[in-house]
Write an enzyme that holds these catalytic residues in place. Structure first.
Site, PDB file in Angstrom:
ATOM      1  N   CYS A   2       0.706  -1.371  -0.521  1.00  0.00           N
ATOM      2  CA  CYS A   2      -0.079   0.183   0.079  1.00  0.00           C
ATOM      3  C   CYS A   2       1.088   1.657   0.301  1.00  0.00           C
ATOM      4  CB  CYS A   2      -1.048  -0.015   1.112  1.00  0.00           C
ATOM      5  SG  CYS A   2      -1.622  -1.821   1.510  1.00  0.00           S
ATOM      6  N   ARG A  16      -4.933   6.722   1.124  1.00  0.00           N
ATOM      7  CA  ARG A  16      -3.958   5.613   1.021  1.00  0.00           C
ATOM      8  C   ARG A  16      -4.713   4.692   0.172  1.00  0.00           C
ATOM      9  NH1 ARG A  16      -5.396   1.335   4.781  1.00  0.00           N
ATOM     10  NH2 ARG A  16      -3.647   0.670   3.869  1.00  0.00           N
ATOM     11  N   ASN A  79       0.922  -2.745   4.824  1.00  0.00           N
ATOM     12  CA  ASN A  79       1.818  -3.827   5.456  1.00  0.00           C
ATOM     13  C   ASN A  79       2.984  -3.848   5.801  1.00  0.00           C
ATOM     14  OD1 ASN A  79       1.597  -6.898   5.712  1.00  0.00           O
ATOM     15  ND2 ASN A  79       1.607  -7.141   3.333  1.00  0.00           N
TER      16      ASN A  79
END
Length: 325
Positions: A2, A16, A79
């Site tokens: 991401c 995001r 992540n």
């Protein structure tokens, strides 16, 4: 994988790209002030700041991917595979699980400054949400109108970094990502002078040559450099429409197209499932999904914020096309 960013015009915007190969039926989820947050190892919170965000489609508990509270504090979890380390319970610390991290911070604090102080006493413990939903390895970008920080859970506890570029991707750790920007210090939004040699002329054959060398691949380190350059050089007016549009263009510079990042057979690829944009001053969440280019908005302040029940809006994933004839 991401990418998160903030953007400041007249107001502060944060959001995001959520890049993954599987959707978990994400929903816009609003936790009003009197929704009871239960925690694994600390007391429940019966009353807190209201928050709006995108969460997994699990009705029992808001598993927020990103969110903003009514005071303008915003957080996104990304992540951090291979680096994130969650620890055992520690006596004398506030022991919370990673999936409780966003609700705990947004429920209790108003600013990045308050969060930085609180983080000195927080320990992220290694307790899964359930047998079916184990913990994800994460790190977080936390932002308000005053600036941003990055929080990374490591072997020796939480690392907290000031984030002057207002960007976060995945790996490597944030301090190494920041150092890597030194490789791109000569890039510019202006065309460069010929410094190759004084012995002959070289043509300025195209606009945009100042950014030659800017990465364009989909790796996390390349996305970090690309969106940092795009954000730093972004220009828009101060209106809500111009600011929101520009924010989506910033994150659009590193969106992942389905098919370009292979994960597994049969036909499993990572892609940008949704992009979020929060106007944190007005507590408005804007979003787009992979198959729906239209911007959709949900207003926190339009709901009954003194309620005790979660409010859900399923993401609109079908393309909305406006025909004009």
């Amino acid at each position: 994988m991401c990418t998160a960013s903030n953007y400041i015009t007249k107001k502060h915007y944060f959001g995001r790209n959520f890049d993954y190969e599987i959707s978990y039926n994400e929903k816009v989820t609003i936790a009003p002030r009197n929704y009871k947050f239960d925690f694994k190892l600390i007391d429940s919170i019966d009353s807190h700041y209201a928050m709006i965000g995108v969460a997994a489609g699990v009705d029992a508990y808001p598993l927020y991917y990103d969110a903003c509270n009514e005071n303008g504090l915003s957080i996104a979890g990304l992540n951090f595979a291979g680096n994130a380390k969650y620890l055992d319970e520690k006596k004398g610390m506030i022991n919370i699980t990673p999936f409780e991290f966003i609700p705990y911070l947004l429920g209790n604090f108003s600013t990045v400054t308050e969060v930085k102080e609180a983080l000195k006493n927080i320990n992220l413990v290694n307790i899964n949400f359930s047998d079916e939903l184990p913990l994800s390895p994460l790190h977080w970008m936390i932002s308000d109108e005053s600036g941003a920080i990055v929080v990374e859970p490591m072997e020796d506890g939480l690392k907290v970094y000031d984030n002057p570029v207002g960007v976060l991707t995945n790996n490597p750790p944030f301090d190494k990502q920041m150092f890597s920007l030194n490789d791109y210090r000569s890039l510019s939004n202006k065309n460069p002078e010929n410094t190759f040699s004084d012995s002959f002329d070289l043509d300025e054959y195209s606009r945009g040559m100042g950014a030659i060398g800017l990465p364009g691949d989909l790796s996390s380190s390349s996305r970090f450099a690309k969106v940092a350059f795009t954000r730093a050089n972004s220009y828009s007016g101060d209106s809500e429409e111009e600011s929101v549009s520009q924010f989506f263009h910033i994150l659009g510079s590193v969106e992942q197209q389905n098919g370009c990042t292979f994960i597994a057979d049969p036909d499993l690829y990572e892609y940008t499932i949704y992009t979020s944009c929060y106007n944190t001053a007005d507590s408005v969440l804007y979003y787009r999904t992979y198959n729906n280019s239209q911007i959709t908005a949900v207003k926190l302040m339009s709901e009954d914020l003194d309620s005790g029940d979660l409010i859900h809006y399923k993401l609109i994933t079908d393309e909305q096309i406006s025909f004009i004839n």
